[in-house]
Design a protein around this motif. Sequence first.
Motif, PDB file in Angstrom:
ATOM      1  N   GLU A   1       0.419  -1.411  -0.312  1.00  0.00           N
ATOM      2  CA  GLU A   1       0.078  -0.311  -0.654  1.00  0.00           C
ATOM      3  C   GLU A   1       0.624   1.199  -0.328  1.00  0.00           C
ATOM      4  N   VAL A   2       0.455   2.140  -0.947  1.00  0.00           N
ATOM      5  CA  VAL A   2       1.467   3.296  -0.891  1.00  0.00           C
ATOM      6  C   VAL A   2       0.760   4.441  -0.169  1.00  0.00           C
ATOM      7  N   GLN A   3       2.142   5.132   0.779  1.00  0.00           N
ATOM      8  CA  GLN A   3       1.186   5.691   1.816  1.00  0.00           C
ATOM      9  C   GLN A   3       2.539   7.383   1.345  1.00  0.00           C
ATOM     10  N   LEU A   4       2.013   8.120   1.514  1.00  0.00           N
ATOM     11  CA  LEU A   4       3.026   9.254   1.827  1.00  0.00           C
ATOM     12  C   LEU A   4       2.050   9.958   3.018  1.00  0.00           C
ATOM     13  N   GLN A   5       2.806  10.267   4.147  1.00  0.00           N
ATOM     14  CA  GLN A   5       2.821  10.840   5.249  1.00  0.00           C
ATOM     15  C   GLN A   5       3.286  12.436   5.388  1.00  0.00           C
ATOM     16  N   ALA A   6       2.392  13.499   5.501  1.00  0.00           N
ATOM     17  CA  ALA A   6       3.159  14.725   5.248  1.00  0.00           C
ATOM     18  C   ALA A   6       2.678  14.863   6.974  1.00  0.00           C
ATOM     19  N   SER A   7       3.856  16.026   7.195  1.00  0.00           N
ATOM     20  CA  SER A   7       3.434  16.675   8.494  1.00  0.00           C
ATOM     21  C   SER A   7       4.173  17.920   8.297  1.00  0.00           C
ATOM     22  N   GLY A   8       4.078  18.834   9.650  1.00  0.00           N
ATOM     23  CA  GLY A   8       5.861  19.872   9.599  1.00  0.00           C
ATOM     24  C   GLY A   8       4.603  21.563   9.379  1.00  0.00           C
ATOM     25  N   GLY A   9       3.559  20.905   9.258  1.00  0.00           N
ATOM     26  CA  GLY A   9       2.418  22.165   9.064  1.00  0.00           C
ATOM     27  C   GLY A   9       2.307  23.153   9.939  1.00  0.00           C
ATOM     28  N   GLY A  10       1.978  24.355  10.354  1.00  0.00           N
ATOM     29  CA  GLY A  10       1.206  25.099  11.742  1.00  0.00           C
ATOM     30  C   GLY A  10       0.995  26.689  10.593  1.00  0.00           C
ATOM     31  N   LEU A  11       1.417  27.013  12.288  1.00  0.00           N
ATOM     32  CA  LEU A  11       0.716  28.955  12.058  1.00  0.00           C
ATOM     33  C   LEU A  11       2.283  29.651  12.247  1.00  0.00           C
ATOM     34  N   VAL A  12       2.700  30.663  11.186  1.00  0.00           N
ATOM     35  CA  VAL A  12       3.748  31.185  11.248  1.00  0.00           C
ATOM     36  C   VAL A  12       3.846  32.813  11.031  1.00  0.00           C
ATOM     37  N   GLN A  13       4.370  34.124  11.579  1.00  0.00           N
ATOM     38  CA  GLN A  13       4.195  34.910  10.444  1.00  0.00           C
ATOM     39  C   GLN A  13       5.326  35.093   9.947  1.00  0.00           C
TER      40      GLN A  13
END
Length: 124
Positions: A1-13
Amino acid sequence: EVQLQASGGGLVQAGGSLRLSCAASGFTFDNYAIGWFRQAPGKEREGVSCITSSDTFYADSVKGRFTISSDNAKNTVYLQMNSLKPEDTAVYFCAADLLPIPWASGSGYPPEYWGQGTQVTVSS
């Protein structure tokens, strides 16, 4: 099964930095172009950046500010985003395809695999 796990987003100035990560599994990492798209509310999806075994691609809007890299031992692609602007606010999606064509401006060619999105919000 192909998986692409994204992370690291957020709120920044504005002017700040974030690093996105995309952990890939289920396909031969070295054979694929892997990278990021983004979509802001009311706007078309935009290919941001991708990396292959031999090259990198950046949209004009992020050149000089974003850097894509990969760690083949970890099957992970990173997008370092510096000097962020409010117009960078969007949901960022990790994606993979055998060719980097989907990231070309106006290609209309969807990548073979999509990951889930991660929200990036840049405040002014």
